[in-house]
Design a protein around this motif. Structure first.
Motif, PDB file in Angstrom:
ATOM      1  N   LYS A  57      25.992 -29.199  57.706  1.00  0.00           N
ATOM      2  CA  LYS A  57      27.177 -29.712  56.991  1.00  0.00           C
ATOM      3  C   LYS A  57      28.154 -30.291  58.006  1.00  0.00           C
ATOM      4  O   LYS A  57      28.243 -29.780  59.141  1.00  0.00           O
ATOM      5  CB  LYS A  57      27.865 -28.562  56.255  1.00  0.00           C
ATOM      6  N   SER A  58      28.925 -31.309  57.569  1.00  0.00           N
ATOM      7  CA  SER A  58      29.806 -31.998  58.520  1.00  0.00           C
ATOM      8  C   SER A  58      30.881 -31.061  59.092  1.00  0.00           C
ATOM      9  O   SER A  58      31.326 -31.235  60.218  1.00  0.00           O
ATOM     10  CB  SER A  58      30.454 -33.216  57.874  1.00  0.00           C
ATOM     11  N   ASP A  59      31.263 -30.009  58.339  1.00  0.00           N
ATOM     12  CA  ASP A  59      32.296 -29.108  58.874  1.00  0.00           C
ATOM     13  C   ASP A  59      31.705 -27.976  59.738  1.00  0.00           C
ATOM     14  O   ASP A  59      32.422 -27.084  60.178  1.00  0.00           O
ATOM     15  CB  ASP A  59      33.146 -28.524  57.741  1.00  0.00           C
TER      16      ASP A  59
END
Ligand code: AMP
Length: 249
Positions: A20-22
């Motif tokens: 996930k990007s976070d």
């Protein structure tokens, strides 16, 4: 003798997971989920023992979200007699799962618990060992052959140096390795039959287990990208690169 087979719902082994990007985990939204491959081997082994007449009932159990029911139905299509879903949306770590399984072992009194050696998502390789410790049961991990005779079970296990053979008294915990068997192909009639088999749902609270995570994931990151490979002209060039570029010799 009953056999309990814990089956985990995991991201299918053909899926390339993305972080996930976070950085909080991997993205499993809209991703194909399947039964952990080592657990399929465990169900197959339990069903073969039943077909040989040494086991009377195969109970599949899965801990997690409501969709784990699909995993249990697959286990029942392979041949498990019934399923138990320990339903929770909470994040489950191996110790919590081992405690849930221990509570079910106390309730169902199986002669064997056959788990996968590891789940291919977390790669923990812990749950079977923790269950054996919590239940004070003998364990044989990485099994490549299982033979039951009375209240003894003989297990060949894959170790670094080759094979080790252990003789255990039941009740015992076994975890499966890849070479134990080749799971059967699930047929449509058996999928239909599995829909009618008993599936009970319980909550962790019903089993008196606190599943609060003990470990915290700080960050999840993709592995560093690897550079493209090159072809070397001869052995001397290879040795030179290993020495001066890779600096591994
Ligand atoms: P692990 O210790 O996470 O690598 O998992 C080892 C084995 O424990 C799996 O192959 C399953 O047999 C069992 N297991 C792990 N997580 C679950 C779960 N959520 N539900 C049922 N069985 C599980």
């Amino acid at each position: 003798m009953k056999v309990l087979v814990p089956v985990k719902r995991v991201v299918d082994y053909n899926v390339k997971v993305r972080v996930k990007s976070d950085g909080t985990g991997v993205d499993i939204a809209n991703v194909k989920m399947s039964m952990n491959p080592f657990d399929e081997i465990a169900v197959e082994e339990a069903v073969r023992l039943k077909e040989k007449g040494v086991v009377t009932e195969v109970i599949a159990v899965s801990c997690g979200v409501a969709q784990c029911q699909e995993t249990l139905r697959t286990a029942m299509a392979i041949g498990a007699d019934r399923g138990i879903l320990v339903e929770t949306d909470a994040e489950l770590q191996p110790l919590a799962i081992a405690k849930l399984l221990k509570a079910l072992v106390d309730k169902e009194q199986p002669g064997l618990v056959i788990l996968g050696k590891q789940a291919i998502d977390g790669d923990n390789n812990q749950t079977g060992q923790m269950l054996a410790a919590l239940g004070d049961m003998p364990q044989a991990t990485f099994a490549s052959k299982v033979e039951v005779a009375g209240d003894k079970v003989t297990v060949s296990r894959e170790v670094d140096g080759g094979l080790e053979t252990l003789s255990l008294s039941t009740p015992a915990v076994i975890t499966t390795d890849l070479r134990l068997n080749e799971p059967r192909y699930v047929t449509l009639p058996n999928i239909m039959k599995a829909k009618k088999k008993q599936l009970d749902t319980v909550k962790p609270e019903d089993l008196g287990v606190d599943v609060t995570p003990r470990l915290k994931t700080l960050k999840v990151a993709e592995p560093a990208k690897r550079g493209a490979g090159v072809k070397v002209a001869d052995v001397a060039a290879l040795v030179d690169k290993l020495k001066n570029e890779a600096k591994v010799i």
